[in-house]
Every structure is written in structure tokens, then in C-alpha cells.
Design a protein around this motif. Structure first.
Motif, PDB file in Angstrom:
ATOM      1  N   ILE A 147       7.234 -20.438  31.867  1.00  0.00           N
ATOM      2  CA  ILE A 147       6.482 -19.377  30.786  1.00  0.00           C
ATOM      3  C   ILE A 147       5.792 -20.085  30.156  1.00  0.00           C
ATOM      4  O   ILE A 147       5.397 -21.172  29.248  1.00  0.00           O
ATOM      5  CB  ILE A 147       8.024 -19.611  30.559  1.00  0.00           C
ATOM      6  CG1 ILE A 147       9.306 -19.754  31.447  1.00  0.00           C
ATOM      7  CG2 ILE A 147       8.098 -18.661  29.146  1.00  0.00           C
ATOM      8  CD1 ILE A 147      10.441 -20.138  30.520  1.00  0.00           C
TER       9      ILE A 147
ATOM     10  N   GLY B 209      14.061 -22.474  29.616  1.00  0.00           N
ATOM     11  CA  GLY B 209      12.681 -22.551  30.538  1.00  0.00           C
ATOM     12  C   GLY B 209      12.149 -23.574  31.216  1.00  0.00           C
ATOM     13  O   GLY B 209      10.956 -23.389  31.369  1.00  0.00           O
ATOM     14  N   TYR B 210      12.868 -24.882  30.646  1.00  0.00           N
ATOM     15  CA  TYR B 210      12.269 -25.869  31.446  1.00  0.00           C
ATOM     16  C   TYR B 210      12.361 -26.796  32.542  1.00  0.00           C
ATOM     17  O   TYR B 210      14.165 -26.511  32.732  1.00  0.00           O
ATOM     18  CB  TYR B 210      12.028 -27.344  30.207  1.00  0.00           C
ATOM     19  CG  TYR B 210      13.093 -27.128  29.219  1.00  0.00           C
ATOM     20  CD1 TYR B 210      13.414 -28.698  30.256  1.00  0.00           C
ATOM     21  CD2 TYR B 210      13.291 -26.629  28.626  1.00  0.00           C
ATOM     22  CE1 TYR B 210      14.444 -29.000  29.625  1.00  0.00           C
ATOM     23  CE2 TYR B 210      14.452 -27.356  27.572  1.00  0.00           C
ATOM     24  CZ  TYR B 210      14.893 -28.307  28.121  1.00  0.00           C
ATOM     25  OH  TYR B 210      16.403 -28.577  28.237  1.00  0.00           O
TER      26      TYR B 210
ATOM     27  N   ASN C  11       8.439 -25.359  29.443  1.00  0.00           N
ATOM     28  CA  ASN C  11       7.938 -24.202  28.475  1.00  0.00           C
ATOM     29  C   ASN C  11       7.337 -24.397  27.441  1.00  0.00           C
ATOM     30  O   ASN C  11       8.126 -24.825  25.831  1.00  0.00           O
ATOM     31  CB  ASN C  11       9.599 -23.425  28.331  1.00  0.00           C
ATOM     32  CG  ASN C  11       9.412 -22.203  27.631  1.00  0.00           C
ATOM     33  OD1 ASN C  11       8.774 -21.938  26.812  1.00  0.00           O
ATOM     34  ND2 ASN C  11      10.174 -21.783  27.449  1.00  0.00           N
TER      35      ASN C  11
END
Length: 137
Positions: A52, A105-106, A121
Motif C-alpha cells: 500500500i 495492511g501488511y 504498509n
């Protein structure tokens, strides 16, 4: 394996928090198109490790701050990247990927017993990091 570094959209697609009209549907459309039109057709049998970027979130330079926002946005990305993309949808450890991805988001992708890849992220290092706020007032 293909590493994709993020920033799939341009600046100012993300909204500023507090602005009534959000560009979220446009943001999702651009990210979806990027993968559906360019990456997935060209690399259908390749594991894709996406990350992201700061332009890839609903609010400019701001990761989701509540559990509801995280489920909505990270859920969209997880579904796109891990349930709809060629080789990714066949990966046996999607549940492990989802576990951390939905929190921030990782994720870690285990390529073999001895080799793993981390997709971070990086937005977390460009803004103040705080724990998710409760959705309950």
C-alpha cells in the motif's frame, strides 16, 4: 514472483478527512483496474506481492483509524489481491496473510520453508501511529 510497490493512484484521489464527498469509489476503481487490466492478465501464474502506498487509502496520508474503516478498506484490498488474482487465490496460507493485513495492511508471504517476503504498509512510518479507535462511542 512480482513485487508491486504501491501508489496505484495519483495525488488528490484520496479525500481529506472531514470533507463530505469522498472519492472512495474512484480510488477503488483505479486500484481494481490497475490489477485487473494490467497485472493479473500479464502475470496470471505469478504470485503478486502488493504493498500500500500513501496515495492508496481513502483519506490522504491516513490509514484507517477504526476497526470498521479497516475492515472496509483492507477487506476490499485483501479480496482484490488474494481472492481474485491468479496465483494469489491459490496460496494455501491466505488466512495468515489476512490476519495481519486486516490489522494494518501488511503481511508476510512464505515463499518456501526458508524464504519469506514482507509487504509493509509504509504509510505507518509517514504519519503518527496510534491504535485503532473504538467504534463504540
Amino acid at each position: 514472483m512480482l513485487l508491486v510497490s504501491g501508489d496505484y493512484t495519483g495525488h488528490d484521489i484520496s479525500a481529506k478527512r472531514g470533507i463530505k464527498d469522498s472519492n472512495l469509489s474512484m480510488l477503488k476503481s483505479v486500484i481494481s483496474s490497475c490489477f485487473a487490466q494490467y497485472i493479473d492478465p500479464l502475470f496470471p501464474d505469478t504470485i503478486v506481492i502488493p504493498a500500500i502506498g500513501n496515495n492508496d487509502v481513502e483519506f490522504h496520508y491516513e490509514f484507517p483509524t477504526t476497526v470498521t474503516e479497516a475492515e472496509k478498506f483492507y477487506g476490499f484490498l485483501f479480496d482484490l489481491w488474494w481472492n481474485n488474482m491468479g496465483a494469489n487465490k491459490k496460496y494455501d496460507n491466505k488466512d495468515k496473510v489476512r490476519e495481519t493485513f486486516m490489522q494494518g495492511g501488511y503481511f508476510r508471504y512464505d515463499h518456501s520453508k526458508y524464504v519469506s517476503f514482507l509487504a509493509v504498509n509504509s504509510l505507518y512510518w509517514s504519519v503518527k501511529n496510534e491504535k485503532f479507535e473504538s467504534d463504540v462511542s
